[in-house]
Design an enzyme around this catalytic site. Structure first.
Site, PDB file in Angstrom:
ATOM      1  N   THR A  88       0.830  -1.208   0.000  1.00 55.33           N
ATOM      2  CA  THR A  88       0.000   0.000   0.000  1.00 55.33           C
ATOM      3  C   THR A  88       0.863   1.257   0.000  1.00 55.33           C
ATOM      4  OG1 THR A  88      -1.773  -1.144   1.188  1.00 55.33           O
ATOM      5  CG2 THR A  88      -1.784   1.263   1.263  1.00 55.33           C
ATOM      6  N   HIS A  93       2.105   1.965  -3.427  1.00 54.54           N
ATOM      7  CA  HIS A  93       1.066   2.611  -4.248  1.00 54.54           C
ATOM      8  C   HIS A  93       0.999   4.109  -3.938  1.00 54.54           C
ATOM      9  CE1 HIS A  93      -0.658  -0.925  -6.151  1.00 54.54           C
ATOM     10  NE2 HIS A  93      -0.688  -1.543  -4.985  1.00 54.54           N
TER      11      HIS A  93
END
Length: 340
Positions: free
Chosen positions: A40, A43
């Site tokens: 995450t 990202h």
């Protein structure tokens, strides 16, 4: 305090000096000692389509951590200054139907630490006491820093009975590798993991899988035959989010098999529903960790001898965070730790 912040709406993360967070009467303040970089966070760093639609800027990022309590809100019970802790990164509402039924991992109003509210890539983190996990002394600091993704792996690996069963795991990222170690630890027969990344497949071999298969060069059906499997896999754990891997898994499953889905596809994914219907497959979506049954079980597994330390491949001082993010994004690593 020192903090890693998504400060601009563009690729990158910036180190900034920001105020120590305030904490409420039901919160604790945690001095962060170690953090781990998650997919995450990659990202968010790359500022992809998901991050642009999700992350408010500025935002202190990060949600995988180990630390010690330094302040306790006046209404907090059961926790004290000096305790070693990690924590659940999903903050739930407490009043929706699932929260009231004790299924907080299904809360429709969940806020993510380091996603929707300030995260742990900082010297201090304020967290609701109900989300804090006090740690036994025999959990190491490095293990504690990766309990969040280990919990994803445990939630998925424990979704179905795997004792004596043949298990297929698609995706040899850190979570897939830890899931392989879990199902082996609790009694699966054959554990096969697939990927196209030889570095991570080699890491999976160190965690005790039966076979680590590069699907660019070898067919799953050939591997099953070599292992003496006559009827397909009993349990599938899809960790990659790759549409081809998902459909290969469906084809490899035995009739009546069970499939847990944790990997997130990049777009809508066509599925051969004939495989699901005519085989009578059971499919279950997995998100986060069950609060807090998964936490109890994963700590118990570590205490009973499960070793996840080989999945941690790199340690960096936080000032070298740029290099750490590059290593994590390269795919040539397991878990990457930042030391505060």
């Amino acid at each position: 305090m020192k903090s890693l912040v998504k400060a601009k709406k563009e690729p990158g993360i910036w180190m900034q000096d920001i105020p120590v967070p305030e904490y409420g009467v039901n919160d604790v303040l945690i001095k962060i000692k170690r953090t781990a970089i998650c997919g995450t966070d990659i990202h968010i760093y790359s500022w992809d389509e998901w991050a642009q639609a999700t992350i408010p800027v500025p935002m202190t990022v990060g949600h995988e951590f180990y630390g010690e309590i330094v302040e306790v809100g006046k209404e907090v019970q059961g926790l004290k200054v000096g305790q070693r802790v990690s924590g659940e990164g999903h903050i739930t509402c407490g009043f929706c139907r699932n929260c009231r039924a004790g299924k907080r991992h299904l809360c429709r109003n969940t806020l993510g630490v380091g996603v929707n509210r300030p995260g742990c890539f900082a010297e201090y983190l304020a967290l609701p006491a109900t989300n804090v996990i006090a740690l036994p002394d025999n959990i190491t600091e490095e293990q504690a820093a990766i309990l969040d993704p280990f919990g994803n792996a445990a939630h998925c690996a424990l979704a179905f009975d795997v004792v004596g069963e043949d298990v297929l795991i698609t995706g040899a990222g850190p979570i897939g590798i830890m899931a392989a170690a879990i199902v082996r630890h609790i009694g699966a027969r054959h554990v096969v993991i697939t990927d196209v990344n030889d570095h991570r497949l080699e890491l999976a071999r160190k965690m005790g899988v039966s076979r680590a298969v590069n699907v660019k060069y070898q067919k799953l059906s050939d591997v099953a035959n070599e292992l003496g499997m006559l009827e397909g896999f009993d349990v599938g754990l899809e960790m990659s989010g790759n549409p081809m891997a998902l459909n290969d898994m469906m084809k490899a499953m035995n009739h009546g098999g069970h499939v847990a889905l944790l990997g997130i596809p990049p777009q809508e994914t066509p599925i051969d529903w004939n495989q699901v219907i005519f085989k009578g497959l059971v499919i279950k979506g997995i998100y986060g960790r069950e609060m807090f049954e998964t936490w109890y079980k994963m700590i118990a597994m570590l205490q009973s001898g499960l070793n996840i330390s080989p999945v941690i491949t790199h340690n960096f001082p936080v000032d070298e965070y740029q290099h750490a993010f590059q290593i994590m994004a390269s795919g040539q690593s397991g878990k990457v730790i930042l030391n505060w």
